[in-house]
Write a protein that holds these residues in place. Structure first.
Motif, PDB file in Angstrom:
ATOM      1  N   MET A   1       0.848  -1.199   0.000  1.00 17.89           N
ATOM      2  CA  MET A   1       0.000   0.000   0.000  1.00 17.89           C
ATOM      3  C   MET A   1       0.888   1.254   0.000  1.00 17.89           C
ATOM      4  SD  MET A   1      -3.003   1.033   2.676  1.00 17.89           S
ATOM      5  CE  MET A   1      -3.748  -0.584   2.721  1.00 17.89           C
ATOM      6  N   GLY A   2       0.619   2.174  -0.894  1.00 20.07           N
ATOM      7  CA  GLY A   2       1.447   3.378  -0.971  1.00 20.07           C
ATOM      8  C   GLY A   2       1.321   4.210   0.294  1.00 20.07           C
ATOM      9  N   LYS A   3       2.375   4.985   0.562  1.00 20.12           N
ATOM     10  CA  LYS A   3       2.403   5.789   1.785  1.00 20.12           C
ATOM     11  C   LYS A   3       1.227   6.757   1.840  1.00 20.12           C
ATOM     12  CE  LYS A   3       7.228   5.955   3.208  1.00 20.12           C
ATOM     13  NZ  LYS A   3       8.439   6.776   3.239  1.00 20.12           N
ATOM     14  N   ARG A   4       0.940   7.338   0.642  1.00 14.73           N
ATOM     15  CA  ARG A   4      -0.111   8.345   0.594  1.00 14.73           C
ATOM     16  C   ARG A   4      -1.474   7.739   0.915  1.00 14.73           C
ATOM     17  NH1 ARG A   4      -2.429  10.688  -4.055  1.00 14.73           N
ATOM     18  NH2 ARG A   4      -3.527  12.602  -3.504  1.00 14.73           N
ATOM     19  N   TYR A   5      -1.708   6.536   0.317  1.00 10.83           N
ATOM     20  CA  TYR A   5      -2.997   5.869   0.540  1.00 10.83           C
ATOM     21  C   TYR A   5      -3.136   5.431   1.999  1.00 10.83           C
ATOM     22  CZ  TYR A   5      -3.778   5.904  -4.455  1.00 10.83           C
ATOM     23  OH  TYR A   5      -3.967   6.312  -5.739  1.00 10.83           O
ATOM     24  N   SER A   6      -2.015   4.962   2.571  1.00 14.02           N
ATOM     25  CA  SER A   6      -2.059   4.547   3.988  1.00 14.02           C
ATOM     26  C   SER A   6      -2.437   5.726   4.862  1.00 14.02           C
ATOM     27  CB  SER A   6      -0.697   4.030   4.451  1.00 14.02           C
ATOM     28  OG  SER A   6      -0.215   3.103   3.568  1.00 14.02           O
ATOM     29  N   LYS A   7      -1.834   6.876   4.537  1.00  7.31           N
ATOM     30  CA  LYS A   7      -2.092   8.077   5.337  1.00  7.31           C
ATOM     31  C   LYS A   7      -3.563   8.499   5.226  1.00  7.31           C
ATOM     32  CE  LYS A   7       0.256  12.468   6.076  1.00  7.31           C
ATOM     33  NZ  LYS A   7       1.346  13.329   5.647  1.00  7.31           N
ATOM     34  N   ILE A   8      -4.064   8.434   3.986  1.00 10.45           N
ATOM     35  CA  ILE A   8      -5.476   8.805   3.783  1.00 10.45           C
ATOM     36  C   ILE A   8      -6.386   7.828   4.523  1.00 10.45           C
ATOM     37  CG2 ILE A   8      -7.326   8.963   2.044  1.00 10.45           C
ATOM     38  CD1 ILE A   8      -5.167  10.006   0.100  1.00 10.45           C
ATOM     39  N   LEU A   9      -6.032   6.544   4.430  1.00 10.82           N
ATOM     40  CA  LEU A   9      -6.846   5.522   5.092  1.00 10.82           C
ATOM     41  C   LEU A   9      -6.833   5.715   6.614  1.00 10.82           C
ATOM     42  CD1 LEU A   9      -8.623   3.153   4.467  1.00 10.82           C
ATOM     43  CD2 LEU A   9      -6.645   1.656   4.498  1.00 10.82           C
ATOM     44  N   LEU A  10      -5.654   6.023   7.153  1.00 12.09           N
ATOM     45  CA  LEU A  10      -5.560   6.267   8.601  1.00 12.09           C
ATOM     46  C   LEU A  10      -6.415   7.472   8.999  1.00 12.09           C
ATOM     47  CD1 LEU A  10      -4.299   5.583  11.354  1.00 12.09           C
ATOM     48  CD2 LEU A  10      -2.378   7.058  10.777  1.00 12.09           C
ATOM     49  N   LEU A  11      -6.333   8.498   8.171  1.00 12.54           N
ATOM     50  CA  LEU A  11      -7.128   9.704   8.449  1.00 12.54           C
ATOM     51  C   LEU A  11      -8.627   9.379   8.425  1.00 12.54           C
ATOM     52  CD1 LEU A  11      -6.738  12.742   8.942  1.00 12.54           C
ATOM     53  CD2 LEU A  11      -7.106  13.099   6.510  1.00 12.54           C
ATOM     54  N   LEU A  12      -9.021   8.574   7.429  1.00 12.12           N
ATOM     55  CA  LEU A  12     -10.440   8.188   7.319  1.00 12.12           C
ATOM     56  C   LEU A  12     -10.873   7.363   8.529  1.00 12.12           C
ATOM     57  CD1 LEU A  12     -10.827   7.253   3.536  1.00 12.12           C
ATOM     58  CD2 LEU A  12     -11.947   9.124   4.766  1.00 12.12           C
ATOM     59  N   LEU A  13     -10.008   6.437   8.927  1.00 13.41           N
ATOM     60  CA  LEU A  13     -10.346   5.585  10.076  1.00 13.41           C
ATOM     61  C   LEU A  13     -10.508   6.418  11.351  1.00 13.41           C
ATOM     62  CD1 LEU A  13      -8.067   2.430   9.556  1.00 13.41           C
ATOM     63  CD2 LEU A  13     -10.557   2.481   9.629  1.00 13.41           C
TER      64      LEU A  13
END
Lengths: 155, 438
Positions: A1-13
Motif C-alpha cells: 500500500m502506498g504511503k499516501r494511501y495509507s495516510k489517507i486511510l488512517l485519516l479516514l479511520l
C-alpha cells in the motif's frame, strides 16, 4: 500500500472513529433523560427488585425470617440465586446444598440451622426434610401471586 | 450525603498518594494532572496494603488507626513545602486560550466524565463480579473490621485484596454498607485513566490531539460501562489503569533514568500484582525488561529499587500458604494443554476486536497502525509489545483450561481487552502524531 494511501486511510479511520465516538457520547449522555429517569425515582430496594426480580424478593423474605449470622444451606438450580444469597444475606453464611461436599470439602462448619429451597421443583415439597442426617421442618413458604416459589426449613 | 463522604475519602486517598509521590517518587517534570492520576493509583494501593498489614498484625481496623499516620504525613508535607496554594492552577484563564475545537473537545470530555460519574452512583452494584466478588468482599471485611480468615474457606477464592480492602474504608467512613456510593471508587479509575492518558499524550503532542484521543478512548462503551454504567464494581478497569500507568512510568524512566521513577515503577507494579492476578504476566515482562536495562547499563545498585516488588508478592504468597487459600478456580480441575484450540481462541479474540458496540473501531485502527506503521513507533514499540504479550498470555490460559474455552471467552474477552485498551489507544495516538506531523 502506498504511503499516501495509507495516510489517507488512517485519516479516514480516525475520522470515522471520531464520528462514532461523538455520536455515541451524545447518545449516552441523552440516556440520562431517556433511560435513567425510570431509575432515578426508585429507591435502592426498588432498584434491586427491578434488576434481580423475584430472586431479590425471595432473599428479602429469607432475611426477614432468618436471624443474622445463621449458617444455612441453599438448594437451588440457579447459580445467580446462590451468589445473590451469599451477597445479600451476609453475615449469614450460605452454602450451596447440591455442591456442599464437592465445592467445600471439609473446609467449612456444617452446623446448618436452616435449609432453603428456591426455585422449587416438585420433589422439594414436604413438611420434613432430612439433610446430612438431620431433620429440618418447614417453617415458611414464599409465594408470588399465590404460587409457591420457595420454602424455608428450620432444624 | 454518602456520595460526598466517599468523595472526601477519595480526595484523602489522592492526597496520601500525592504527598508520598511528591516526596519520594515523582519526576519534577510531571504535570499536576499526571500527578493527580498517579496519586490515586498510589494512595489506593498504599491504604490497601496498610489495611492488609494491620489485619495480619491482628489490629482491628478503625478510622483513626488507618488515617492518622497519613494525616500527620500530609500535614507535615504541606507545612514543610509551603504548598498552600497552586497559583498556576488558574484553569479558567488557561481555557480562555483554547481554540474553538479544543473547547468543544474539552466540553465533550468533561461531559463524559460527569456522565459516567453520575451513572456510577445511580444504582446499587449491578455487575455479577461486583456482588459476587469485589464489592461482596468489601462488605465482609468492613463487617469483620479486618480480614476474616473463615471468609477464604467460605468463598473458596484467592483473589488479591487491595480493591476490597481500600473500598471497605469507604464503608468505615460511612459507618454502614452502601453499595451504591462505594462504586465511586471504581469510577475514579476511569477518571484517573482519562487524566493520565491526556497528560501522557501532552508529552509529545499538542493539546488538541491530546483532547481528541482522550475523548476517543473514554468514549469506548466498554470503558463507560466499567467506569459507571452497569458494570462498575469490577476490577478490570483498575487493571487496565495500573498497566497503563506502569507503561507510562516505564517509558519515562527509559527517557529520564531517574531512580525516583524506577522506585515509582516498582511501587506501581507491586500494587498491580495485588489488584488482580491478570496483571501478573505484564508485571513479569516489564520487570524482566527493567532488570535487563539495568544490567545492560551496569548500574547494579539500581536493582535495590526493585526490592519492594518481590517483597509484596512474597508477602501475599506466604499469606495464601499459611491460610490454605484455594488455588485459582480456573485450574482447580488441573491443567490440560489443547493446542488445537488455538484457532478458535484467536478467532474469538478477533471477534471481540470487531465488536463495535464495545470498542467503536479502536481495535481496527490499532491493528491497521501496527501492520502499516509499526516502524514509526521507535522506542514506543514497547507499548504494543506489552499489549500483545498480555493477550498472548490470555490465549495460553485458554489453551490450558480443562473446560471448553468458548463460553469463557465470550463471557470475559471484553474484560480482558479492557486491561490493554489504553495501550492500544496510546499506540494509535503515537502513530497518528508521527504520521500527520510529517
Amino acid at each position: 500500500m502506498g504511503k499516501r494511501y495509507s495516510k489517507i486511510l488512517l485519516l479516514l479511520l480516525i475520522g470515522l472513529w471520531t464520528l462514532l465516538a461523538i455520536t455515541r457520547s451524545l447518545l449516552n449522555i441523552s440516556k440520562l433523560y431517556t433511560e435513567e429517569r425510570h431509575w432515578i425515582s426508585l429507591n435502592d430496594e426498588q432498584m434491586r427488585e427491578k434488576q434481580f426480580g423475584e430472586k431479590y424478593n425471595f432473599l428479602t423474605f429469607v432475611k426477614s425470617v432468618i436471624p443474622p449470622h445463621s449458617n444455612i444451606l441453599l438448594f437451588t438450580t440457579d447459580g445467580m440465586t446462590y451468589y445473590l444469597a451469599r451477597y445479600f444475606l451476609y453475615p449469614t453464611t450460605v452454602i450451596w446444598g447440591e455442591r456442599q461436599y464437592t465445592e467445600w470439602g471439609n473446609d467449612i462448619v456444617r452446623n446448618y440451622s436452616y435449609a432453603i429451597f428456591y426455585p422449587l421443583t416438585s420433589q422439594n415439597i414436604s413438611n420434613v426434610k432430612t439433610i446430612n442426617n438431620t431433620n429440618f421442618h418447614n417453617i415458611k413458604e414464599f409465594r408470588t401471586n399465590g404460587e409457591l416459589k420457595g420454602l424455608i426449613y428450620k432444624k | 450525603m454518602n456520595i460526598l463522604t466517599i468523595l472526601y475519602v477519595i480526595i484523602f486517598i489522592i492526597l496520601a498518594g500525592y504527598t508520598t509521590g511528591e516526596y519520594f517518587l515523582y519526576a519534577k517534570s510531571y504535570s499536576i494532572i499526571k500527578k493527580i492520576a498517579l496519586s490515586y493509583a498510589l494512595g489506593f494501593g498504599f491504604i490497601g496494603i496498610q489495611m492488609f498489614i494491620l489485619s495480619i498484625l491482628g489490629i482491628k481496623w478503625n478510622y483513626g488507626i488507618i488515617l492518622t499516620p497519613w494525616l500527620i504525613f500530609i500535614c507535615y508535607f504541606f507545612l514543610r513545602n509551603h504548598k498552600y496554594s497552586y497559583h498556576n492552577l488558574n484553569i479558567l484563564n488557561k481555557i480562555k486560550l483554547f481554540s474553538r475545537i479544543e473547547k468543544l473537545l474539552l466540553i465533550l470530555l468533561v461531559s463524559l466524565l460527569i456522565f459516567v460519574g453520575i451513572e456510577s452512583v445511580l444504582r446499587p452494584v449491578q455487575a455479577w463480579d461486583g456482588w459476587d466478588n469485589w464489592v461482596f468482599r468489601a462488605n465482609v471485611f468492613y463487617l469483620n473490621k479486618g480480614i476474616d480468615n473463615y471468609y477464604f474457606s467460605y468463598t473458596t477464592d484467592s483473589y488479591p485484596l487491595i480493591i476490597p480492602l481500600t473500598t471497605s474504608l469507604g464503608y468505615m467512613s460511612l459507618g454502614s454498607i452502601d453499595d451504591r456510593s462505594i462504586l465511586l471508587f471504581y469510577y475514579f479509575f476511569y477518571f484517573a485513566l482519562g487524566l493520565l492518558f491526556y497528560s501522557s499524550i501532552r508529552n509529545f503532542a499538542d493539546r488538541k490531539t491530546a483532547l481528541l484521543f482522550s475523548v476517543l478512548l473514554l468514549s469506548c462503551q466498554n470503558l463507560i460501562r466499567h467506569g459507571g454504567r452497569f458494570e462498575a464494581g469490577q476490577a478490570d478497569l483498575a487493571v487496565g489503569f495500573y498497566i497503563f500507568a506502569c507503561v507510562i512510568v516505564l517509558l519515562d524512566y527509559l527517557k529520564i533514568k531517574s531512580t525516583r521513577l524506577l522506585l515509582l515503577l516498582t511501587v506501581l507494579l507491586s500494587i498491580a500484582t495485588q489488584i488482580k492476578n491478570d496483571a501478573i504476566p505484564f508485571v513479569l515482562l516489564s520487570t524482566c525488561f527493567v532488570v535487563y536495562k539495568i544490567l545492560k547499563e551496569k548500574k547494579y545498585k539500581k536493582l535495590f529499587y526493585l526490592i519492594p516488588l518481590p517483597l509484596v508478592i512474597l508477602g501475599w504468597e506466604l499469606f495464601k500458604k499459611f491460610n490454605n487459600l484455594h488455588p485459582n478456580f480456573l485450574f482447580r480441575n488441573g491443567i490440560e494443554f489443547h493446542i488445537e484450540r488455538f484457532p478458535i481462541v484467536v478467532f474469538n479474540f478477533f471477534k471481540e476486536f470487531g465488536n463495535i458496540q464495545n470498542w467503536n473501531i479502536i481495535w481496527i485502527v490499532f491493528l491497521f497502525c501496527i501492520v502499516i506503521y509499526r516502524k514509526h513507533l521507535g522506542t514506543y514499540i514497547l507499548v504494543p509489545i506489552f499489549l500483545f504479550f498480555q493477550l498472548l498470555f490470555y490465549v495460553l490460559i485458554f489453551l490450558l483450561l480443562p473446560q471448553d474455552p468458548v463460553t469463557q471467552i465470550n463471557a470475559i474477552s471484553n474484560k480482558l481487552l479492557l486491561h490493554v485498551v489504553p495501550l492500544a489507544a496510546f499506540t494509535i495516538t503515537i502513530v497518528a502524531v508521527k504520521v500527520f506531523k510529517k
